[in-house]
Scaffold this motif. Sequence first.
Motif, mmCIF file in Angstrom:
data_model
loop_
_atom_site.group_PDB
_atom_site.id
_atom_site.type_symbol
_atom_site.label_atom_id
_atom_site.label_comp_id
_atom_site.label_asym_id
_atom_site.label_seq_id
_atom_site.Cartn_x
_atom_site.Cartn_y
_atom_site.Cartn_z
ATOM 1 N N THR A 359 -6.579 1.813 -7.402
ATOM 2 C CA THR A 359 -5.120 1.745 -7.451
ATOM 3 C C THR A 359 -4.658 2.061 -8.874
ATOM 4 N N ASP A 363 1.431 1.349 -9.135
ATOM 5 C CA ASP A 363 1.532 1.313 -7.675
ATOM 6 C C ASP A 363 2.327 0.096 -7.215
ATOM 7 N N ALA A 367 0.461 -1.786 -2.117
ATOM 8 C CA ALA A 367 -0.709 -0.915 -2.229
ATOM 9 C C ALA A 367 -1.819 -1.587 -3.012
ATOM 10 N N THR A 371 -4.931 -2.089 -0.484
ATOM 11 C CA THR A 371 -5.701 -0.846 -0.418
ATOM 12 C C THR A 371 -6.576 -0.708 -1.659
ATOM 13 N N ARG A 374 -6.230 5.550 -4.604
ATOM 14 C CA ARG A 374 -6.513 6.965 -4.378
ATOM 15 C C ARG A 374 -7.723 7.411 -5.193
ATOM 16 N N ASP A 394 -4.402 10.052 9.984
ATOM 17 C CA ASP A 394 -4.082 8.927 9.108
ATOM 18 C C ASP A 394 -3.950 7.652 9.926
ATOM 19 N N ARG A 436 -6.936 6.167 5.909
ATOM 20 C CA ARG A 436 -5.931 6.624 4.947
ATOM 21 C C ARG A 436 -4.552 6.139 5.399
ATOM 22 N N THR A 437 -3.830 5.517 4.481
ATOM 23 C CA THR A 437 -2.489 5.042 4.805
ATOM 24 C C THR A 437 -1.498 6.199 4.724
ATOM 25 N N PRO A 438 -0.297 6.049 5.288
ATOM 26 C CA PRO A 438 0.682 7.147 5.239
ATOM 27 C C PRO A 438 1.025 7.603 3.825
ATOM 28 N N ASP A 439 0.915 6.687 2.832
ATOM 29 C CA ASP A 439 1.230 7.086 1.455
ATOM 30 C C ASP A 439 0.019 7.631 0.702
ATOM 31 N N GLY A 440 -1.097 7.870 1.411
ATOM 32 C CA GLY A 440 -2.247 8.542 0.811
ATOM 33 C C GLY A 440 -3.294 7.646 0.207
ATOM 34 N N ASN A 441 -3.112 6.323 0.289
ATOM 35 C CA ASN A 441 -4.114 5.412 -0.235
ATOM 36 C C ASN A 441 -5.243 5.208 0.786
#
Length: 592
Positions: A359, A363, A367, A371, A374, A394, A436-441
């Motif tokens: 992270t 962030d 996140a 998570t 990235r 995703d 993968r989460t919708p925000d790319g994490n």
Amino acid sequence: MTTTPDGHTPWPAEFVDRYWTAGYWRGNTLDDLLRDRALRYGPHTALVHGDTRVTYANLNRRVDRMAAGIRLLGLRPGQRVLVQLPNVPEFVVTAFALMRAGVVPVFVPLPYRADGVSHLVRATQAVGYVAPSTYRGFDHTAMAAEIAAREPFLRRVFTLESPDSPPPYGGGFTTDPAGCHYFPLGSVDAPPGPALAPGADRVALLFPSGGGPATPRLVPRTHEAYAYQARAAAEVVSLTRDDVYLAALPAGSDFVFGCPGIVGTLSVGGTVVLAEDADPAACLPVVERERVTVTSLSPAAVRAWLDAPGPARCDTSSLRLVQVGGAPLDRETAERIGPAWDCRPQQVFAMPEGLLVLTRPGDPDGAVLTTHGRPLSPGDEVRLVDADGEDVPDGESGELLVRGPYTARGYFRAPGENARAFTADGRLRTGVRARRTPDGNLVVAVPDRPEPAPGTLRQNEVMNGTRQLIGSGSPLEPEIGFSRAVRVGPYVAVAGTAPIGDDGATVGPGDVHAQTVRCLDIAERALEAAGASLDDVVRTRIMLTDVTTWREAARAHGERFASVRPVTTFVEVSRFIDPAWLVEVEVDAVLP
């Protein structure tokens, strides 16, 4: 998949061009980094250990002289030397001196014993071994002598001496019956000669990964790839020369050595403080005294720090970032970090092979708490695939495949393993599942190749690939060769726990219920260190010296497991190691 003479699989030419064009690779070696920083920051403090302080200029000078001593003793560029040292300045000096001499250090976790070290000697054809003469009751010199008697390559042992160095080989220039030579590490010293110029594309160091301590795989990391990893990680956490990094987990792990860790801190002219374990009683005063700003901990160590008695007596206001990796971090613990230390946690998933997911300091809280963030580099190419190798959408879980500018393309001299572990297009099959989460994490489900890291039980958790070893700190563990608990994937086994208090005395003499409660307390702590809980327990075994007292043990068992209801067995034994013990408990768990 071809390999080079130094045992690593090179990147194809198109990727070399891509990484140079993008500026990831700059032709730097790790030795170049230290030389340059010594010129820039000469009088600034580079290393701290207890009362010892080493400036950049002094560190570079010590590395220069040890590198010359290494060459004088006949070690040649490209050869391998095992390094099994605690978090002391000699670890940093030795690692950089070997690289400066063109020799490849192989970082060996301190808990490794004869089987694991012998395997590494054979696999790498190591010509040298660096370790304490003795450390915390274990005789490394005697172990080296046993290995040298069997392994023809190992002919030089360098011992970090202590006042109680054991005979016959500790403490002098000696030769054993097998023809292995023993030198005090401090004697490896000579006037510096002309500098070598190893290529940035050559192997800088080797990390063990997976297979357990008896048969670990070896990951070759090249100079330019590892220099990029440490530099990029330092940029992500905004390291500067004003930062003070506390290395409380094993310095020879990728997490602590280069995420950004020791190398990243030195790359910006900061100060590295070395602590020999993550015990809060030892580390929290160091945080206050040295004004530590960044550190790396396992979740278990974080909990130990947070739960330490009287932490308010230590000023932790200098902390701005606590990296957490090595095992899953539960949200409850993550949420405690900010209020307790007035700093942010950073979730980290690191692999010796090179993938680094983390992270970012900026962030959102959601996140950071839920998570792993990235991938480190824009050059990381990550795929999440199903059993047929097709990409998953995703939100769905898939196996994580990756290639990139700092992820190794193959294991050291292991063509068969490489064929299994890497895809035809060069992606590492990590063996871990993630979504993968919708925000790319990325949310990593179960880390399969985490790094050596302490746990709650006296900070002695060791991570070896799919095998997570959790120790209690007992001196019997290395002597007998056992762990308090072992996790393999979702399975956790806890060894027989005895009713021993934190002071080493038997809890509840003559009281079966009290002793069973204590045994279950210890088992629960071991489960937590493995990322599990009592709710995950599927089997218990209760051993009694008098089975007629089973109802007292059963009462304690029911107090913990009334709603979980694992299968259980009561057995009678003749006696335990300590006659005062009336009961021991074993526990098995499976994570969902």
